[in-house]
Scaffold this motif. Structure first.
Motif, PDB file in Angstrom:
ATOM      1  N   SER A  43       1.042  -1.362   0.105  1.00 46.68           N
ATOM      2  CA  SER A  43       0.155  -0.347  -0.346  1.00 46.68           C
ATOM      3  C   SER A  43       0.871   1.066  -0.134  1.00 46.68           C
ATOM      4  N   ALA A  44       0.032   2.186  -0.422  1.00 46.86           N
ATOM      5  CA  ALA A  44       0.921   4.043  -0.476  1.00 46.86           C
ATOM      6  C   ALA A  44       1.359   4.146   1.302  1.00 46.86           C
ATOM      7  N   SER A  45       0.368   3.745   1.572  1.00 51.14           N
ATOM      8  CA  SER A  45       0.946   3.796   3.645  1.00 51.14           C
ATOM      9  C   SER A  45       2.090   2.870   4.111  1.00 51.14           C
ATOM     10  N   ALA A  46       2.398   1.390   2.997  1.00 43.54           N
ATOM     11  CA  ALA A  46       3.709   0.865   3.504  1.00 43.54           C
ATOM     12  C   ALA A  46       4.961   1.853   3.380  1.00 43.54           C
ATOM     13  N   LEU A  47       4.504   1.963   1.708  1.00 43.40           N
ATOM     14  CA  LEU A  47       5.517   2.285   1.270  1.00 43.40           C
ATOM     15  C   LEU A  47       5.972   3.643   2.127  1.00 43.40           C
ATOM     16  N   CYS A  48       5.354   5.001   2.438  1.00 48.74           N
ATOM     17  CA  CYS A  48       5.631   5.721   3.372  1.00 48.74           C
ATOM     18  C   CYS A  48       6.540   5.731   4.337  1.00 48.74           C
ATOM     19  N   GLU A  49       6.235   4.649   5.097  1.00 48.41           N
ATOM     20  CA  GLU A  49       6.672   3.699   5.886  1.00 48.41           C
ATOM     21  C   GLU A  49       8.256   3.343   6.155  1.00 48.41           C
ATOM     22  N   TYR A  50       8.067   2.890   4.788  1.00 41.82           N
ATOM     23  CA  TYR A  50       9.432   1.987   3.994  1.00 41.82           C
ATOM     24  C   TYR A  50      10.401   3.515   4.280  1.00 41.82           C
ATOM     25  N   LEU A  51       9.713   4.532   3.252  1.00 39.85           N
ATOM     26  CA  LEU A  51      10.478   5.633   3.617  1.00 39.85           C
ATOM     27  C   LEU A  51      10.971   6.097   4.156  1.00 39.85           C
ATOM     28  N   LYS A  52      10.070   6.067   5.364  1.00 42.97           N
ATOM     29  CA  LYS A  52      10.472   7.081   6.250  1.00 42.97           C
ATOM     30  C   LYS A  52      11.865   6.168   7.267  1.00 42.97           C
ATOM     31  N   GLU A  53      12.138   4.459   7.154  1.00 44.15           N
ATOM     32  CA  GLU A  53      12.823   4.303   7.426  1.00 44.15           C
ATOM     33  C   GLU A  53      13.824   4.556   7.307  1.00 44.15           C
ATOM     34  N   ASN A  54      13.768   4.732   5.819  1.00 39.80           N
ATOM     35  CA  ASN A  54      15.410   5.930   5.741  1.00 39.80           C
ATOM     36  C   ASN A  54      15.800   6.989   5.687  1.00 39.80           C
ATOM     37  N   GLY A  55      14.422   7.512   6.093  1.00 43.11           N
ATOM     38  CA  GLY A  55      15.086   9.024   6.243  1.00 43.11           C
ATOM     39  C   GLY A  55      13.832   9.444   4.896  1.00 43.11           C
ATOM     40  N   ILE A  56      13.467   9.264   5.012  1.00 41.24           N
ATOM     41  CA  ILE A  56      12.976  10.407   4.195  1.00 41.24           C
ATOM     42  C   ILE A  56      11.573  10.475   4.476  1.00 41.24           C
ATOM     43  N   PHE A  57      10.411  11.062   4.720  1.00 40.00           N
ATOM     44  CA  PHE A  57       9.652  11.684   5.037  1.00 40.00           C
ATOM     45  C   PHE A  57       8.305  12.274   3.718  1.00 40.00           C
ATOM     46  N   ALA A  58       6.932  10.763   3.937  1.00 42.27           N
ATOM     47  CA  ALA A  58       6.379  11.780   2.425  1.00 42.27           C
ATOM     48  C   ALA A  58       5.382  11.488   2.300  1.00 42.27           C
ATOM     49  N   GLU A  59       3.929  12.100   1.830  1.00 34.73           N
ATOM     50  CA  GLU A  59       2.814  12.340   2.071  1.00 34.73           C
ATOM     51  C   GLU A  59       2.476  10.644   0.907  1.00 34.73           C
ATOM     52  N   ARG A  60       1.136  10.409   1.020  1.00 37.82           N
ATOM     53  CA  ARG A  60       0.985   9.370   0.367  1.00 37.82           C
ATOM     54  C   ARG A  60       0.828   9.811  -1.233  1.00 37.82           C
ATOM     55  N   ARG A  61       0.005  10.485  -1.101  1.00 47.13           N
ATOM     56  CA  ARG A  61      -0.086  11.615  -2.921  1.00 47.13           C
ATOM     57  C   ARG A  61       1.372  11.909  -3.425  1.00 47.13           C
ATOM     58  N   SER A  62       2.467  11.759  -3.005  1.00 48.46           N
ATOM     59  CA  SER A  62       3.579  11.783  -3.988  1.00 48.46           C
ATOM     60  C   SER A  62       3.588  10.648  -3.841  1.00 48.46           C
ATOM     61  N   ILE A  63       3.555   9.183  -4.023  1.00 54.74           N
ATOM     62  CA  ILE A  63       3.644   8.228  -3.798  1.00 54.74           C
ATOM     63  C   ILE A  63       3.286   7.748  -5.247  1.00 54.74           C
ATOM     64  N   TYR A  64       2.007   8.342  -5.502  1.00 51.57           N
ATOM     65  CA  TYR A  64       1.195   8.009  -6.985  1.00 51.57           C
ATOM     66  C   TYR A  64       2.048   9.016  -7.827  1.00 51.57           C
ATOM     67  N   ARG A  65       1.978   9.625  -7.882  1.00 49.27           N
ATOM     68  CA  ARG A  65       2.992  10.628  -8.156  1.00 49.27           C
ATOM     69  C   ARG A  65       4.431  10.051  -8.874  1.00 49.27           C
ATOM     70  N   ASP A  66       5.150   9.131  -7.763  1.00 49.47           N
ATOM     71  CA  ASP A  66       6.076   8.926  -7.814  1.00 49.47           C
ATOM     72  C   ASP A  66       6.610   7.751  -9.281  1.00 49.47           C
ATOM     73  N   ILE A  67       4.906   7.031  -8.655  1.00 56.56           N
ATOM     74  CA  ILE A  67       4.645   5.568  -9.198  1.00 56.56           C
ATOM     75  C   ILE A  67       4.205   6.061 -11.409  1.00 56.56           C
ATOM     76  N   LYS A  68       3.566   7.201 -10.904  1.00 59.57           N
ATOM     77  CA  LYS A  68       3.559   7.044 -12.448  1.00 59.57           C
ATOM     78  C   LYS A  68       5.228   7.678 -13.464  1.00 59.57           C
ATOM     79  N   GLU A  69       5.653   8.603 -12.930  1.00 59.23           N
ATOM     80  CA  GLU A  69       6.990   8.650 -12.920  1.00 59.23           C
ATOM     81  C   GLU A  69       8.014   7.171 -13.246  1.00 59.23           C
ATOM     82  N   ILE A  70       7.807   6.811 -13.059  1.00 60.39           N
ATOM     83  CA  ILE A  70       8.864   5.445 -12.522  1.00 60.39           C
ATOM     84  C   ILE A  70       8.285   4.603 -14.028  1.00 60.39           C
TER      85      ILE A  70
END
Length: 375
Positions: A43-70
């Motif tokens: 889920s987007a929330s799980a991805l946010c948690e993973y990023l947070k563990e690596n020192g990157i704080f992101a909101e769920r909406r940004s995950i959708y934008r990143d996946i589109k660019e990927i």
């Protein structure tokens, strides 16, 4: 969940521009490649948690934008499109047909749908690694790990289980890859970016001894073999070198995993004219089928169920196949007659019979008598 809901008070100070924020799409893609497939999503929330563990704080909406660019970037790579062409394809993709990463509405998570290699491709490659006798066990395990990085960890587990279930005979020689590289260097017409005259190699050739089968010993008391290398051949899971031998003045084959201390000699190859005369197809059938003797055109009768076996052994070119009756067919083919060939025939019992020529029939009878006399 909005931005304020997702972040704690201690996190909010991190939501500005971060020095490692540019790594976010890459980390998302790597996480999804490693942990997701059609049966496992994130889920987007799980991805946010993973990023947070690596020192990157992101909101769920940004995950959708990143996946589109990927998806745009990977479509460019997979289908050789320009950036604008890939962007248009992604914008118009209503059925997730071209996307690398898709969203599963049922599990409410993302997964990697399209990979550089499909799991079945990786499974086949893994099986090739494990059936290759010339790759020793440690290297096989390392290569399998490399291949499994191409699929999710869940898919990799299934592939590793299927690859490891069946034990195989593997070489104990850890220098096989080095041997192959050295032989290829010797045969190359360009080496290190400059013109190179193909040259002879020297090596020691090893064999087992009944006195201690755990070790190999050097043949000819360690006297080096010197040959002119021409072809590397893979047969029955083993690597072989086809080379011209000055000593025997004819082509010879050597198991690469039995070679050690391979050296370039600097002397130009010999035997070029003799090697040009070799029909590789017939040569490999003769050598690897252990047929070496006087050649005859023979006629064999097989039961019908052995047709595939006969074709695999003799091929189709220059060989005649015809029906005898409802239960049998015959093969007319050139064969180099030897005890090994007779032994191959004997393995089929009454399912195969030599029909012609008479001298070969008499030789086969003599072979059977010789075997019977041993008992």
């Amino acid at each position: 969940m909005n931005k304020q809901e997702y972040y704690s008070e201690s996190d909010k100070k991190h939501t500005g521009r971060q020095s490692n924020h540019q790594m976010k799409p890459y980390l998302i893609y790597q996480y999804l490649l490693h942990y997701t497939d059609e049966n496992h999503t994130a889920s987007a929330s799980a991805l946010c948690e993973y990023l947070k563990e690596n020192g990157i704080f992101a909101e769920r909406r940004s995950i959708y934008r990143d996946i589109k660019e990927i998806n745009i970037a990977t479509l460019m790579a997979f289908d050789d499109l320009s950036l604008e062409e890939a962007r248009i394809e992604i914008e118009n993709d209503d059925y997730d047909e071209v996307k690398t990463i898709v969203y599963d509405k049922h599990s409410k998570g993302f997964y990697v749908r399209r990979r550089a290699c499909e799991p079945d491709d990786v499974r086949l490659l893994a099986e090739c690694v494990y059936t290759a006798k010339f790759i020793e066990e440690k290297t096989s395990s390392r290569l399998l790990n490399v291949l499994c990085n191409l699929v999710s960890e869940h898919q990799a587990t299934r592939i590793q289980h299927s690859a490891f279930l069946t034990g195989r005979v593997k070489t104990e020689n850890t220098s096989v890859f080095y041997n192959v590289l050295t032989i290829n260097d010797a045969m190359s017409t360009r080496l290190n970016g400059t013109a190179h005259v193909p040259e002879k190699i020297s090596f020691k050739y090893q064999t087992h001894t009944i006195n201690d089968i755990s070790k190999r010993v050097d043949r000819r008391h360690g006297t080096p073999y010197v040959v002119s290398p021409y072809e590397l051949i893979i047969n029955d899971g083993n690597y072989y070198l086809l080379a011209y031998s000055d000593k025997y003045r004819k082509p010879r084959t050597y198991r690469v995993d039995r070679m050690k201390d391979i050296q370039l000699t600097g002397a130009p190859r010999a035997g070029a004219e003799d090697m040009k005369q070799i029909d590789m197809d017939s040569y490999t059938k003769r050598v690897f089928g252990m047929y070496s003797g006087e050649q005859h055109i023979i006629t064999l009768r097989f039961i019908n169920s052995l047709l595939d076996t006969a074709i695999e052994r003799f091929g189709k070119q220059g060989v005649s196949y015809s029906k005898i009756d409802e239960n049998h067919f015959q093969v007319i083919t050139p064969v180099e007659i030897s005890d090994q060939f007779f032994g191959w025939l004997l393995g089929f019992g009454k399912k195969v019979k030599i029909l012609d020529p008479e001298p070969v029939i008499e030789d086969f009878k003599a072979y059977l008598d010789k075997i019977r006399d041993m008992y």
